[in-house]
Design a protein around this motif. Structure first.
Motif, short mmCIF file in Angstrom:
data_model
loop_
_atom_site.label_atom_id
_atom_site.label_comp_id
_atom_site.label_asym_id
_atom_site.label_seq_id
_atom_site.Cartn_x
_atom_site.Cartn_y
_atom_site.Cartn_z
N TYR A 58 0.83 -1.20 0.00
CA TYR A 58 0.00 0.00 0.00
C TYR A 58 0.86 1.25 0.00
O TYR A 58 0.55 2.23 -0.67
N ALA A 59 1.97 1.20 0.77
CA ALA A 59 2.84 2.39 0.90
C ALA A 59 3.53 2.70 -0.42
O ALA A 59 3.92 3.85 -0.65
N LEU A 60 3.68 1.70 -1.30
CA LEU A 60 4.33 1.94 -2.58
C LEU A 60 3.59 3.01 -3.39
O LEU A 60 4.19 3.68 -4.23
N THR A 61 2.30 3.18 -3.11
CA THR A 61 1.51 4.13 -3.90
C THR A 61 1.70 5.58 -3.43
O THR A 61 1.21 6.49 -4.08
N ILE A 62 2.37 5.78 -2.29
CA ILE A 62 2.61 7.15 -1.83
C ILE A 62 3.63 7.80 -2.77
O ILE A 62 4.69 7.23 -3.01
N PRO A 63 3.32 8.98 -3.32
CA PRO A 63 4.25 9.61 -4.26
C PRO A 63 5.54 10.05 -3.55
O PRO A 63 5.48 10.67 -2.48
N ASP A 64 6.68 9.75 -4.16
CA ASP A 64 7.97 10.14 -3.58
C ASP A 64 8.08 11.65 -3.45
O ASP A 64 8.68 12.17 -2.51
N ALA A 65 7.49 12.37 -4.43
CA ALA A 65 7.60 13.83 -4.45
C ALA A 65 7.08 14.44 -3.15
O ALA A 65 7.64 15.40 -2.63
N LEU A 66 6.01 13.83 -2.63
CA LEU A 66 5.40 14.32 -1.39
C LEU A 66 6.41 14.24 -0.24
O LEU A 66 6.56 15.18 0.54
N LEU A 67 7.11 13.10 -0.16
CA LEU A 67 8.07 12.91 0.93
C LEU A 67 9.28 13.83 0.72
O LEU A 67 9.79 14.43 1.68
N GLU A 68 9.71 13.94 -0.55
CA GLU A 68 10.86 14.79 -0.85
C GLU A 68 10.57 16.24 -0.45
O GLU A 68 11.40 16.92 0.14
N ALA A 69 9.37 16.69 -0.80
CA ALA A 69 8.98 18.08 -0.50
C ALA A 69 9.06 18.33 1.00
O ALA A 69 9.58 19.35 1.45
N ALA A 70 8.58 17.37 1.78
CA ALA A 70 8.61 17.51 3.23
C ALA A 70 10.05 17.57 3.73
O ALA A 70 10.39 18.35 4.63
N ARG A 71 10.92 16.75 3.11
CA ARG A 71 12.33 16.75 3.51
C ARG A 71 12.98 18.10 3.21
O ARG A 71 13.76 18.62 3.99
N MET A 72 12.63 18.65 2.02
CA MET A 72 13.17 19.96 1.64
C MET A 72 12.78 21.01 2.67
O MET A 72 13.54 21.91 2.98
N ASP A 73 11.56 20.87 3.17
CA ASP A 73 11.08 21.83 4.18
C ASP A 73 11.73 21.59 5.54
O ASP A 73 11.40 22.27 6.51
N GLY A 74 12.59 20.58 5.60
CA GLY A 74 13.34 20.35 6.82
C GLY A 74 12.65 19.46 7.84
O GLY A 74 13.05 19.40 9.00
N ALA A 75 11.60 18.72 7.42
CA ALA A 75 10.93 17.82 8.35
C ALA A 75 11.80 16.57 8.57
O ALA A 75 12.40 16.06 7.63
N GLY A 76 11.88 16.10 9.79
CA GLY A 76 12.63 14.89 10.09
C GLY A 76 11.85 13.66 9.64
O GLY A 76 10.63 13.74 9.39
N GLU A 77 12.55 12.51 9.55
CA GLU A 77 11.90 11.28 9.06
C GLU A 77 10.72 10.87 9.95
O GLU A 77 9.70 10.39 9.49
N TRP A 78 10.90 11.04 11.24
CA TRP A 78 9.85 10.62 12.18
C TRP A 78 8.61 11.49 12.02
O TRP A 78 7.49 10.99 12.00
N ARG A 79 8.89 12.78 11.86
CA ARG A 79 7.81 13.75 11.67
C ARG A 79 7.04 13.43 10.38
O ARG A 79 5.80 13.44 10.35
N ILE A 80 7.78 13.15 9.30
CA ILE A 80 7.14 12.81 8.02
C ILE A 80 6.26 11.58 8.17
O ILE A 80 5.12 11.54 7.72
#
Lengths: 269, 290
Positions: free
Chosen positions: A153-175
């Motif tokens: 199911y998690a495979l369907t989550i778009p990578d761009a969404l996670l990348e964007a959050a990382r760019m904003d400085g969110a930690g992995e746990w937060r994401i």
């Protein structure tokens, strides 16, 4: 003509599937001894809750209902805690050996759980966990099936969404907490039902690790009661109702999620 | 994204699986080569390595062969019957003329989510020689009472009947999904070629459903080899050991007589058989595909 034939067959099969369950409810409401007649009665002459009262008063079945509910809920919480983060990581995070580890896990699906049972029993014995709730919960901690389910199911989550959050400085746990978990909700429900039903209905493992009656789950208690009360059909049917009806209702309420998991889980590839 | 954060996500689950599954499986293999019994349980110093003696002794134990035979009987009759029932139910529910599909799908599936022990208790009553509904129904057709669970010839067929009832809904859902994924135009093309119901099934449905059927049969077989609760609740392995299954035998060896070394060997023999049969099925399936 064809319409009638097909629908007749559908109805007949439906009756065959449901009849034993309906009869169970009916017999559970009969007076002691009433079901031992020929021809077998379909409905109680006068419905009574006496069997249920006897189960709670003399067989202490309330205790077993409590044990089953507690253990199934506990197993569900544990399984969610362990499997969801792992399933997500296998789908979306990069780490060394990811593919190899995942293939090894899938390969392990061919090993029947019973192979691990005897040493696991010994391990728990040395840890002092045999004959405790903990022993029932241990195998529920993490499961290959659960990890697989979440990963698909998690495979369907778009990578761009996670990348964007990382760019904003969110930690992995937060994401994980604020983006991934909400998106995974449907599959979390699915995994929760599977684990709950699986633990509630499990028989062989609790039979092995629980020796005190006080700790019995419903299936173990029912099996032991039915050995003592082979002739008390009405009483046993009431016990079966208490064992079956809660999970049947749970399934009826959430069947969409259950079926979804069944279809994902069956395509093990 | 660094690897260390990722490991924090997978480590707990992997550790749990390693300690509570992989390690025990490896230990089981080692244990099957020892004489682990109640004396070793009391004091590990009594443990001795015996090599393949457990396996050799198993081969000389008539009850083990009986359990193997009973389990094969259950698998060989139960799996095809249960898949036939699943396929029949799926075809019925997939038919264009069927009413109330959702309702009947739920009805067919209901037995699957029930607790095996509880429904085994119900079926023990349904199968009762004197007061059971099955014998009553048979009496309408002039068939005399059958002692389902008390007659060594009928106990296993009765358990198979029960297992088919309990399980057919599971595969039905998977086959139904398979049926729904067959493109409609294949049927239209078959119709243009003059294919009637049976021919359409034979030349469109069956081959298109092939991979799903293979998967379903492998999964069912794995499940059916693990026969345990049914004989435990319904017959206690009897009458005259006609329903002792491999796992029932393992359970008694391990947790009744505390012969854990022997029981581990039984578990491995079962695993080896299941593995071999799965490979065989895959090979046959590949052979059919060409």
């Amino acid at each position: 003509m064809r319409k009638i034939l097909v629908n007749g067959a559908v109805l007949l099969a439906g009756l065959l599937a449901v009849f034993p369950l309906a009869w169970m409810v009916s017999v559970s409401l009969m007076r002691p001894g009433e079901a031992s007649a020929f021809p077998p009665p379909l409905l109680p002459a006068q419905a009574t809750l006496a069997n249920y009262r006897a189960l709670f008063a003399h067989a202490g079945i309330g205790r077993y209902v409590f044990n089953s509910a507690l253990l199934s809920t506990g197993a569900t919480v544990l399984s969610l805690m362990f499997n969801v983060s792992a399933g997500y990581a296998f789908a979306k995070l990069r780490f060394r050996g990811r593919e190899r580890i995942f293939r090894t896990l899938l390969g392990a699906l061919v090993i029947p759980a019973q192979v691990a049972m005897l040493p696991l029993f010994l391990l728990l014995k040395y840890l002092g966990l045999v004959n405790t709730y903990g022993a029932v919960l241990v195998p529920a901690l993490a499961s290959v099936f659960g990890i697989f389910l979440v990963r698909q199911y998690a495979l369907t989550i778009p990578d761009a969404l996670l990348e964007a959050a990382r760019m904003d400085g969110a930690g992995e746990w937060r994401i994980f907490r604020s983006i991934v978990l909400p998106l995974l909700t449907p599959i979390l429900v699915t995994l929760a039902i599977f684990t709950f039903l699986g633990t509630w209905n499990d028989f062989m493992w609790p039979l092995i690790v629980l020796t005190d009656q006080e700790l019995y789950t419903l299936p173990v208690a029912l099996a032991s009661l039915s050995r003592e009360h082979v002739q008390d059909s009405e009483l046993m049917m009431a016990g079966a109702v208490l064992t079956i009806v809660p999970v049947l209702l749970l399934f009826l309420g959430l069947q969409r999620y259950y079926i979804q998991g069944l279809l994902v889980g069956s395509v093990k590839g | 994204m660094n690897g260390r954060a990722a490991w924090c996500f997978v480590a707990p689950a992997l550790l749990a699986i390693l300690v509570f599954f992989f390690l025990p499986v490896a230990a089981a293999l080692a244990m099957s080569l020892t004489d682990f019994d109640i004396y070793a349980l009391a004091d590990i110093a009594n443990l001795r390595f015996v090599g393949l003696r457990n396996y050799i002794e198993l081969l000389q134990t008539p009850l083990f062969w009986r359990a193997l035979g009973n389990t094969f009987y259950f698998v060989a009759a139960g799996v095809p019957l249960s898949i036939a029932a699943s396929l029949g139910a799926a075809l019925l529910l997939n038919s264009r003329v069927t009413w109330l599909k959702g309702l009947f799908r739920t009805a067919y599936f209901a037995p699957v989510v029930t607790s095996l022990v509880a429904v085994a208790v119900i079926w023990r009553y349904v199968l009762h020689t004197r007061y059971g509904m099955l014998n009553y129904a048979l009496s309408w057709f002039g068939i005399g009472p059958v002692d389902w669970l008390g007659d060594p010839d009928w106990a296993m067929p009765a358990i198979i009947l029960f297992a088919v009832w309990k399980n057919f809904g599971y595969n039905m859902i998977i086959l139904l999904a398979g049926l729904q994924s067959i493109p409609r135009d294949l049927y239209e093309a078959a119709e243009l070629d003059g294919a009637r119901t049976w021919a359409a099934f034979r030349w469109v449905t069956w081959p298109m459903l092939g991979p799903t059927l293979v998967m379903v049969s492998i999964l069912s077989m794995a499940g059916y080899f693990q026969l345990f609760a049914e004989p435990y609740v319904m017959t206690q392995g009897g009458p005259v050991q006609s329903t002792v299954s491999v796992l029932y035998f393992m359970y008694e060896q391990g947790f009744k007589w505390w012969n854990l070394g022997v029981a581990s060997a039984v578990a491995f023999v079962l695993f080896a058989i299941m593995f071999a049969v799965t490979l065989l099925q895959l090979r046959v399936a590949r052979g059919i595909d060409g």
